[in-house]
Write an enzyme that holds these catalytic residues in place. Structure first.
Site, PDB file in Angstrom:
ATOM      1  N   GLY A 126       4.334   3.288  13.695  1.00 22.20           N
ATOM      2  CA  GLY A 126       5.186   2.123  13.975  1.00 22.20           C
ATOM      3  C   GLY A 126       4.835   1.498  15.319  1.00 22.20           C
ATOM      4  N   GLY A 184       7.461   4.653   7.881  1.00 19.34           N
ATOM      5  CA  GLY A 184       6.552   5.766   8.157  1.00 19.34           C
ATOM      6  C   GLY A 184       6.872   6.368   9.506  1.00 19.34           C
ATOM      7  CB  SER A 185       4.888   8.577  11.641  1.00 22.14           C
ATOM      8  OG  SER A 185       3.735   7.791  11.816  1.00 22.14           O
ATOM      9  CB  THR A 186       8.166   7.200  15.705  1.00 22.67           C
ATOM     10  OG1 THR A 186       9.420   7.302  15.011  1.00 22.67           O
ATOM     11  CG2 THR A 186       8.389   6.475  17.013  1.00 22.67           C
ATOM     12  CB  CYS A 238      13.242   9.058   7.729  1.00 25.81           C
ATOM     13  SG  CYS A 238      12.923   8.043   6.328  1.00 25.81           S
ATOM     14  CE  LYS A 271      -2.020   2.385   3.369  1.00 26.35           C
ATOM     15  NZ  LYS A 271      -1.895   3.748   2.829  1.00 26.35           N
ATOM     16  CD  GLU A 288      11.011  12.391  11.262  1.00 28.62           C
ATOM     17  OE1 GLU A 288       9.970  11.829  11.648  1.00 28.62           O
ATOM     18  OE2 GLU A 288      11.809  11.882  10.465  1.00 28.62           O
ATOM     19  CD  GLU A 301      13.433   4.067   7.267  1.00 31.71           C
ATOM     20  OE1 GLU A 301      13.342   5.003   8.090  1.00 31.71           O
ATOM     21  OE2 GLU A 301      13.363   4.221   6.041  1.00 31.71           O
TER      22      GLU A 301
HETATM   23  P1  ADP Z   1       3.987   9.851   7.375  1.00 35.61           P
HETATM   24  O1  ADP Z   1       4.013  10.789   8.520  1.00 35.61           O
HETATM   25  O2  ADP Z   1       5.298   9.555   6.770  1.00 35.61           O
HETATM   26  O3  ADP Z   1       2.863  10.069   6.417  1.00 35.61           O
HETATM   27  P2  ADP Z   1       2.470   7.681   8.457  1.00 35.61           P
HETATM   28  O4  ADP Z   1       3.057   6.727   9.446  1.00 35.61           O
HETATM   29  O5  ADP Z   1       1.320   8.510   8.863  1.00 35.61           O
HETATM   30  O6  ADP Z   1       3.728   8.480   8.023  1.00 35.61           O
HETATM   31  O7  ADP Z   1       2.075   6.917   7.125  1.00 35.61           O
HETATM   32  C1  ADP Z   1       2.870   5.950   6.531  1.00 35.61           C
HETATM   33  C2  ADP Z   1       2.003   4.882   5.923  1.00 35.61           C
HETATM   34  O8  ADP Z   1       1.310   4.196   6.968  1.00 35.61           O
HETATM   35  C3  ADP Z   1       0.927   5.414   4.991  1.00 35.61           C
HETATM   36  O9  ADP Z   1       0.826   4.518   3.892  1.00 35.61           O
HETATM   37  C4  ADP Z   1      -0.330   5.391   5.858  1.00 35.61           C
HETATM   38  O10 ADP Z   1      -1.519   5.258   5.121  1.00 35.61           O
HETATM   39  C5  ADP Z   1      -0.082   4.142   6.702  1.00 35.61           C
HETATM   40  N1  ADP Z   1      -0.805   4.100   7.998  1.00 35.61           N
HETATM   41  C6  ADP Z   1      -1.298   5.141   8.712  1.00 35.61           C
HETATM   42  N2  ADP Z   1      -1.877   4.698   9.854  1.00 35.61           N
HETATM   43  C7  ADP Z   1      -1.739   3.350   9.866  1.00 35.61           C
HETATM   44  C8  ADP Z   1      -2.106   2.296  10.782  1.00 35.61           C
HETATM   45  N3  ADP Z   1      -2.739   2.554  11.930  1.00 35.61           N
HETATM   46  N4  ADP Z   1      -1.788   1.025  10.458  1.00 35.61           N
HETATM   47  C9  ADP Z   1      -1.113   0.744   9.309  1.00 35.61           C
HETATM   48  N5  ADP Z   1      -0.753   1.678   8.418  1.00 35.61           N
HETATM   49  C10 ADP Z   1      -1.043   2.969   8.668  1.00 35.61           C
END
Ligand code: ADP
Length: 481
Positions: free
Chosen positions: A244, A239-241, A295, A187, A392, A261
């Site tokens: 994660g 993606g974001s911490t 990042c 995704k 960040e 990551e």
């Molecule tokens: P960023 O701040 O880099 O956008 P996010 O962590 O919000 O980082 O998003 C990174 C990815 O994780 C995106 O593809 C987002 O749709 C997906 N995402 C957001 N929330 C969730 C969740 N609860 N579970 C799994 N994936 C998620």
């Protein structure tokens, strides 16, 4: 402040008339584009112009079920059984088609994500192709990579990626998964789905067996449904911490393997014996190119006190030459911020830093009226306790701290929840080795910054996550022994 290097450049826009975008994209499941059960679509915008580019399907949990079932079926019936050297041929084919369609992919990446065409053309797309080439080479050599350990694939990998390097992150995830014999549901981020959907077309053109790679679009709830699915064996997330942590909680107690990551707040350390002009170039490359949407961006600058004035003066002069604007212009250094939400977040941090009493410097660059833009920014005289140092920001914003001794800078550089990357500038090899052994960061660049290669592992310490992507290490998270 104007410098003697300020020239006016004539516009050099990359053509986009060769780009074919559909008005609406469906989900890529089992080798075909299919309508979502949800019947819902959402728009993706060009952040440089605020124009709608296309609509993409919003996958719900039934769509996720279908994608995972198709990946599982392809794993059990085809991919797991296929001789590794045959699998490799498909991966090589993907790499070659990415190269053939490089121009189209680069333009789409810049239109959907806002990054300068120079970056997407010279870095994102070629590096994505390189990852497929590199891992294609490993597919039939796993016994040599891990001798006497009988490496086995895991099954279905759910892969969730962010918006800062959409195609490259897809390559980082898909290439090692396929090389190790796993199948994939990927995704892309909701604001940058188009290059992944183009990759789906490429995968279709390459005749990959249906279901080996499935690409679905949606928001966080789609990602959460992928993570929770019982037939998923491995999760790869960038993606974001915060997200994660949610993912780690969701898979606690299951036997799903995961690599995360996450965020970063890298220290870029300049000693007084460093080649200052090169260091200034490295600082600019580390934080300002790519809008700071990296990042591993070198967002915390540490300068040895006796050269701080010189470095700051040269840095300001170099920053004045940076061109902020149309991502499709080949002269542009800093493109558009990926979304309005991200720009609002950066602006909030600009307020926070100013309220914390820091000296703010922004260049005099002109910025287009429409679209989301941020000028390159310095916070001078920052301290460890400042929020702009600890958190960040993910924008073209650099904090500057000074130090006197090597012990002091190690202490300060490590005093942060993150540990993804760092940089060090000095002409002494001994200092480099001393520092690299003590900095808690997954990647440390010496006398350079932001250099990537498919053969090098990448990943973090502490809240920057765990697991490595790239290189031989990047095979391991997709294997059991
Ligand atoms: P960023 O701040 O880099 O956008 P996010 O962590 O919000 O980082 O998003 C990174 C990815 O994780 C995106 O593809 C987002 O749709 C997906 N995402 C957001 N929330 C969730 C969740 N609860 N579970 C799994 N994936 C998620």
């Amino acid at each position: 402040m104007k410098s003697e290097f300020n020239w006016e450049y004539a516009p050099a826009p990359e053509a986009k008339d060769h780009i074919k975008l559909k008005a609406q994209y469906d989900l890529f499941i089992n080798g075909k584009f299919v309508k979502p059960y949800s019947k819902k679509y959402f728009a993706t915008y060009n952040p440089a112009t605020e124009e709608k580019l296309a609509e993409v399907a919003q996958a719900n949990s039934k769509d996720v079920d279908l994608a995972v079932a198709s990946a599982k079926n392809a794993y059990d019936k085809v991919w797991k059984k296929m001789p590794a050297k045959e699998r490799a041929k498909y991966i090589f084919r993907i790499a070659r088609v990415i190269q053939e369609r490089a121009r189209e992919l680069a333009v789409i990446e810049s239109m959907d994500g806002g990054k300068p065409i120079r970056e997407s053309r010279d870095f994102d797309v070629p590096t994505a192709a390189n990852h497929f080439f590199y891992y294609a080479g490993w597919a039939d050599k796993l016994e040599y990579a891990f001798p006497n350990r009988n490496p086995q694939s895991l099954g279905v990998a759910a892969q969730i990626i962010p918006w800062n390097f959409p195609l490259l992150m897809a390559a980082w995830k898909i290439a090692p998964a396929l090389a190790t014999g796993n199948t994939v549901v990927l995704k892309p981020a909701e604001s940058t789905p188009l290059s992944a959907l183009k990759l789906a077309e490429i995968i279709q053109d390459c005749d990959l067996p249906p279901g080996v790679v499935n690409i679905i679009t949606g928001f966080g709830d789609t990602g959460a449904a992928m993570v929770a699915h019982p037939n998923v064996n491995k999760i790869a997330f960038t993606g974001s911490t915060d997200v994660g942590k949610i993912i780690q909680k969701a898979i606690a107690g299951t036997n799903k393997k995961a690599t995360l990551e996450l965020g970063g707040k890298a220290a870029n350390i300049v000693f007084d014996d460093a080649p200052i002009n090169q260091a200034v170039e490295g600082i600019v490359n580390g934080i300002f190119f790519n809008q700071g949407h990296v990042c591993c961006a070198g967002s915390r600058l540490f300068v040895q006190e006796n050269v701080a004035a010189e470095v700051i003066q040269k840095l300001k002069a170099r920053m004045e030459t940076l061109i902020v604007g149309d991502p499709l212009d080949k002269n542009t250094d800093i493109g558009a911020i990926n979304s309005k939400e991200q720009l609002d977040k950066i602006n909030e941090y600009l307020k926070i830093g100013s309220k914390e009493g820091l000296e703010l410097f922004q260049t005099s660059a002109s910025v287009p009226k429409k679209g989301f833009y941020c000028k390159p920014t310095l916070f001078i005289g920052a301290a460890q306790s400042n929020r702009v140092v600890q958190e960040e920001i993910f924008g073209p914003v650099l904090t500057i701290q000074t130090f006197r001794t090597i012990e002091e800078v190690i202490e300060k550089a490590n005093n942060i929840p993150y540990g993804l990357s760092a940089g060090v500038w000095t002409d002494k090899g001994s200092k480099i080795f001393n520092l690299t052994s003590k900095l808690r960061a997954g990647v440390i660049w010496a006398n350079t910054y932001n250099k990537f290669d498919p053969t090098s592992p990448f990943g973090g310490y502490k809240e920057s996550g765990f697991g490595r992507e790239g290189g031989l290490h990047g095979l391991m998270p997709y294997l059991k022994f």
